[in-house]
Structure formats: C-alpha cells, structure tokens
Design a protein around this motif. Structure first.
Motif, PDB file in Angstrom:
ATOM      1  N   SER A   3       1.234  -1.161   0.227  1.00 47.57           N
ATOM      2  CA  SER A   3      -0.044  -0.049   0.193  1.00 47.57           C
ATOM      3  C   SER A   3       0.768   1.332   0.345  1.00 47.57           C
ATOM      4  CB  SER A   3      -0.351  -0.551   0.785  1.00 47.57           C
ATOM      5  OG  SER A   3      -0.096   0.013   2.539  1.00 47.57           O
ATOM      6  N   VAL A   4       2.092   1.272   0.959  1.00 51.32           N
ATOM      7  CA  VAL A   4       2.820   2.529   0.658  1.00 51.32           C
ATOM      8  C   VAL A   4       3.430   2.396  -0.476  1.00 51.32           C
ATOM      9  CG1 VAL A   4       4.302   3.114   1.151  1.00 51.32           C
ATOM     10  CG2 VAL A   4       3.284   2.556   3.202  1.00 51.32           C
ATOM     11  N   LEU A   5       4.030   1.780  -1.395  1.00 49.97           N
ATOM     12  CA  LEU A   5       4.657   1.932  -2.602  1.00 49.97           C
ATOM     13  C   LEU A   5       3.163   2.476  -2.937  1.00 49.97           C
ATOM     14  CD1 LEU A   5       6.362  -1.843  -3.066  1.00 49.97           C
ATOM     15  CD2 LEU A   5       7.290   0.381  -2.547  1.00 49.97           C
ATOM     16  N   LEU A   6       2.275   1.919  -3.823  1.00 48.04           N
ATOM     17  CA  LEU A   6       1.133   2.251  -4.169  1.00 48.04           C
ATOM     18  C   LEU A   6       0.780   3.602  -4.551  1.00 48.04           C
ATOM     19  CD1 LEU A   6      -0.692  -0.651  -4.980  1.00 48.04           C
ATOM     20  CD2 LEU A   6       1.036   0.119  -6.390  1.00 48.04           C
ATOM     21  N   LEU A   7       0.602   3.859  -2.890  1.00 49.53           N
ATOM     22  CA  LEU A   7       0.318   5.353  -2.405  1.00 49.53           C
ATOM     23  C   LEU A   7       1.637   5.860  -2.682  1.00 49.53           C
ATOM     24  CD1 LEU A   7      -1.944   6.733  -1.082  1.00 49.53           C
ATOM     25  CD2 LEU A   7      -1.073   5.893   0.961  1.00 49.53           C
ATOM     26  N   THR A   8       2.344   6.157  -2.766  1.00 49.94           N
ATOM     27  CA  THR A   8       3.668   7.154  -2.333  1.00 49.94           C
ATOM     28  C   THR A   8       3.965   7.332  -4.120  1.00 49.94           C
ATOM     29  OG1 THR A   8       4.729   5.745  -0.423  1.00 49.94           O
ATOM     30  CG2 THR A   8       6.418   7.622  -2.340  1.00 49.94           C
ATOM     31  N   MET A   9       3.806   6.641  -5.319  1.00 50.46           N
ATOM     32  CA  MET A   9       3.772   6.231  -6.462  1.00 50.46           C
ATOM     33  C   MET A   9       2.755   7.138  -7.290  1.00 50.46           C
ATOM     34  SD  MET A   9       3.691   3.401  -9.657  1.00 50.46           S
ATOM     35  CE  MET A   9       2.651   2.752  -9.347  1.00 50.46           C
ATOM     36  N   MET A  10       1.629   6.963  -6.430  1.00 52.04           N
ATOM     37  CA  MET A  10       0.354   7.752  -7.384  1.00 52.04           C
ATOM     38  C   MET A  10       0.820   9.178  -6.524  1.00 52.04           C
ATOM     39  SD  MET A  10      -1.147   5.692  -9.518  1.00 52.04           S
ATOM     40  CE  MET A  10      -1.813   6.714  -9.798  1.00 52.04           C
ATOM     41  N   LEU A  11       1.020   9.014  -5.103  1.00 54.85           N
ATOM     42  CA  LEU A  11       1.223  11.345  -5.257  1.00 54.85           C
ATOM     43  C   LEU A  11       1.751  10.810  -5.402  1.00 54.85           C
ATOM     44  CD1 LEU A  11       1.110  10.560  -1.545  1.00 54.85           C
ATOM     45  CD2 LEU A  11      -0.114  12.016  -2.630  1.00 54.85           C
ATOM     46  N   GLY A  12       3.233  11.136  -6.382  1.00 57.65           N
ATOM     47  CA  GLY A  12       4.193  11.535  -7.524  1.00 57.65           C
ATOM     48  C   GLY A  12       3.653  11.531  -8.254  1.00 57.65           C
ATOM     49  N   PHE A  13       2.856  10.622  -9.153  1.00 54.23           N
ATOM     50  CA  PHE A  13       2.277  11.264 -10.453  1.00 54.23           C
ATOM     51  C   PHE A  13       1.190  12.510 -10.020  1.00 54.23           C
ATOM     52  CE2 PHE A  13       2.299   6.582 -11.646  1.00 54.23           C
ATOM     53  CZ  PHE A  13       4.068   6.783 -12.013  1.00 54.23           C
ATOM     54  N   ALA A  14       0.813  12.107  -8.997  1.00 54.81           N
ATOM     55  CA  ALA A  14       0.039  13.586  -8.794  1.00 54.81           C
ATOM     56  C   ALA A  14       0.838  14.422  -8.622  1.00 54.81           C
ATOM     57  CB  ALA A  14      -1.015  13.095  -7.602  1.00 54.81           C
TER      58      ALA A  14
END
Length: 440
Positions: A3-14
C-alpha cells in the motif's frame, strides 16, 4: 509495504514528479520503512534490471533514428510515400501515415519518428492549408506505429519482462501495425474528402520511379534489418548496431547530408533519450522486484481469476485498465511493472503470451497520444509550435480509430498470430531462424 509503494507512487504522479523518480522513490521508501537492512538490494536490483542483452538494442535504435533524420533518409522516405499515395485528395496526410510505417521498420521509437518525420511533414501539411493542430495530431498518432511495427523498443521490453521470444513478438507486430496504418490512411482520406481539404496535395509530387530511385538506400535499410533478423544472420539486438552502421554509412558517404560536425549533436541527443529510458527501466525493475516479493502479482491474478470468469471478460477488463494506466504512466515503465503480473494470468485464461504482448503494447501505445502524459503529443506540439490543449479537438477521432483496431486485435488473435504461426510452421525456415529470434 504494498500500500505504501502504490500510494507513494500515485502521489508522485499527482504532484508531477517524474515517472522514474516516482517509481524509484516509492520503492526506496518502502524498503526504508519496512526492511531497512535490505536497502543494499536496491542498487543490485536496479543493475539487474538493466543487465539484459536485448536492452542494448534501445540506445542503438534511437541513435539509428537520429542518424536517419539528420542524414536525409527520413526526407527521402517522405518523397517515396508521397509518390505512392500523394496524388489523391488527402494524399499528404496519408503520406504521413505511410512514411511513419516505413520509418518505424527501422527506428523502433515513436518519439524519434515524431521528430524525424514531423519536422518534414508538419510544415508541409500547414503549407498545403491543413490546420496546424490537425497536422500535429496526425503526426503524433501516425508515429505511434513506431512502437507496433518491428523492430519495437516496447516489444523488446515486454519480451525481457515477460520472458517471451522477442523474435515472435516482432513477427506478430506486422499484422496489427498494417491494420492500424491502413485504418488511419482510410480515415484521413475520407475525413479530408468530407472537409474539402487536400485537393492540391499532388503538387510537387515526384514520379514513383524517381522517388523510388532517390529513396533506394533508405528503403533497403528495413529490408536488411528485418531480413537479417528473420534470416538468422543476426539477433534483434545485433540488428540495432547494423542499423546504426548502415544509417551512418549512407548519411556520410552516399547522401552526404550527414557532416562529421553533426555527429556530436546526434550522439548527444541519442545519449539523453537513452539515459531517460534506462533510468526508468532501472527504477521500474526495483519496483517490480518489491511488488513481486510482496505477493501482489499472485493476489491480482487470483482476484482477476475470481472476478473475470472468461477470457473475453479478462481481455476487456485488461484493455480498460491498460488504457487508463497508459494515460498516466510512461509506456516502458508500465510494461516492465505490469507484464510480469498480467502474463501469468493471461496464460491461465489460455491467451497466447505473444498475442497478449501485442495487445498490451498497442494499448499502452495509446498512452503516447492521450493527455496528460502523452509523449508523442509533446513532441508533435514542439515541432508544430502549439500548446497541448489546441491538439485535443482533432486527436479524439484518431484515438477512436485506434481503439477500434485494438478491439479487432484483441478478439481476432489471427491478426497477430497468423504470420507467427506461418513462419514457425515452415520446416525449411524455422530451424534457421530459431537461435536468432528466441528469448535473449
């Protein structure tokens, strides 16, 4: 950790953090928070992601494309394509599509195709009265063929990530590439007739004989490259080096449009493009290692198997998901991360991995011409000197045409596999090409 991996990645994209940094940063954060003593694995996995022989083809194909652009090969291909289809109404847009199909048979890169062909054809389209934003949308869409018609950098990446024969993927790419190219040519012809554009497209058109003579060395290039691959003379990776040597020789000594002083700029541009792709691959490799270690592929596979009960629904669901993902994630990174996850599920549903690879690449290639991160759009807008919002109006019909072709490719496997099966079923041919086009 997942969950941390995916959330951090999506925040980076955002927050508009670069794709590579978003992926690599999320992986490093996940390691630091949950398994700090394993941080030493990060450089090892990043190096392992790059330490694959087929990946050497990427910088060489990029260099070959840049040499073709500077050495006059791309301009001669435009003249040849125009001599074939330029005499009808809408012939110049059709020339753009056809030239990109030919150029794609050597460069393997849609961005390289956009700059090489767009620098010639976008000004020509504008000169003949086509709207500037239409010319940019057409060029961005046509250049997408650069990742479908072999040799193709995304197909190489899929072959490496999913452990599928790169040669088989190359052969399977011909049918879909010709389908999409033919559909685009038919669409632009009918659209120009509807709009009344392109009635003078035949002006300045060379005869087929003269254009063929001028482009003879350019047309011989894909014959040598693809013939060498399927004739067992060299592997797809070695073919990229042959492409560079051929483009360099023709540009310097035959056409004499490539001066020694131009080489430094060509090399510089090629190194930058290659480094960007390799940096993405390295970070995506680390990310893929961590999500695999966390058991995400197995969980997704089980979930898809439970929810999507048949191959038809599985392929539809994957297409929808890949279309959305392609809008936000760079194609190379998406392939490296998703291919190891989805290919085992596709096998479970009885989908040929080569067919699935073509579906995945064609779908993600749409991400190159869909906002907000369509790299072809940015390249075409740069050449045409317009902003991204000005291109959307004319882009939508092109996207719909390719989506229609994607549905045919998805549910009619023979479009991708007929030529592959024919080549491998031929006893006189298969033994001679086996070593050259198997997994590398």
């Amino acid at each position: 950790m997942s969950s941390v991996l995916l959330l951090t990645m999506m925040l980076g994209f955002a927050f508009s953090v670069s794709i590579a940094v978003s992926i690599g940063g999320s992986a490093m954060l996940g390691l630091a928070l949950f398994d700090a003593d394993k941080l030493v694995l990060a450089p090892k996995e990043m190096f392992s992601a790059l330490d694959k022989f087929p990946l050497a083809a990427i910088p060489f194909f990029i260099l070959a494309g840049n040499l073709m652009e500077t050495g006059g090969i791309s301009r001669r291909l435009v003249d040849f394509a125009k001599s074939l289809v330029g005499g009808v109404q809408g012939g110049l847009p059709m020339t753009c599509v056809l030239t990109c199909m030919i150029f794609a048979a050597v460069s393997g890169s849609s961005v390289a195709t956009t700059f090489a062909i767009g620098s010639v054809l976008i000004p020509a389209l504008i000169h003949h009265g086509y709207p500037r934003n239409y010319a940019a949308a057409l060029q961005a869409t046509s250049a997408e063929l650069g990742v479908i018609i072999p040799p193709s950098i995304p197909l190489i990446l899929f072959g490496v990530a999913a452990e599928v024969s790169i040669g088989e993927l190359f052969i399977a790419g011909f049918g879909p590439g010709l389908l999409i190219g033919g559909a685009l040519m038919l669409f632009v012809h009918l659209y120009c007739r509807l709009k009344g554009w392109g009635k003078q497209d035949g002006e300045g058109r060379l005869s087929v004989t003269r254009a063929t003579g001028n482009a003879a060395w350019a047309l011989l290039m894909p014959v040598i490259i693809l013939g060498g691959i399927y004739g067992g003379i060299f592997t797809p990776t070695e073919a990229s080096v042959v492409a560079v040597f051929y483009a360099l020789t023709v540009g310097l000594f035959i056409h004499r449009e490539l001066a020694p002083k131009d080489l430094l700029q060509v090399l510089r541009k090629s190194v930058i493009s290659s480094a960007v792709i390799m940096f993405i691959i390295a970070n995506a490799g680390l990310f893929a290692f961590l999500i695999t270690r966390a058991g995400i592929p197995e969980a997704i596979g089980a979930w898809l198997t439970e929810i999507l009960k048949s191959p038809l629904w599985f392929l539809l669901g994957v297409n929808v998901a890949l279309f959305v993902i392609g809008m936000f994630i760079e194609t190379s990174a998406a392939i490296i991360v998703l291919a190891p996850i989805l290919v085992p599920v596709a096998r479970h549903f009885g989908v040929d991995p080569v067919h699935f690879g073509i579906i995945m690449v064609v779908n993600l290639a749409l991400g190159m011409i869909t906002p907000p991160f369509g790299v072809n759009l940015f390249a075409a807008c740069t050449v045409a000197r317009i902003s991204l919002d000005q291109i959307i109006r004319y882009l939508v019909p092109f996207v719909l045409v390719i989506i229609g072709c994607l549905m045919l490719i998805t549910y009619l496997p023979w479009i991708s596999l007929a030529l592959r099966d024919l080549v491998y079923a031929a006893p006189a041919v298969a033994p001679s090409i086996g070593p050259a086009i198997g997994p590398q």
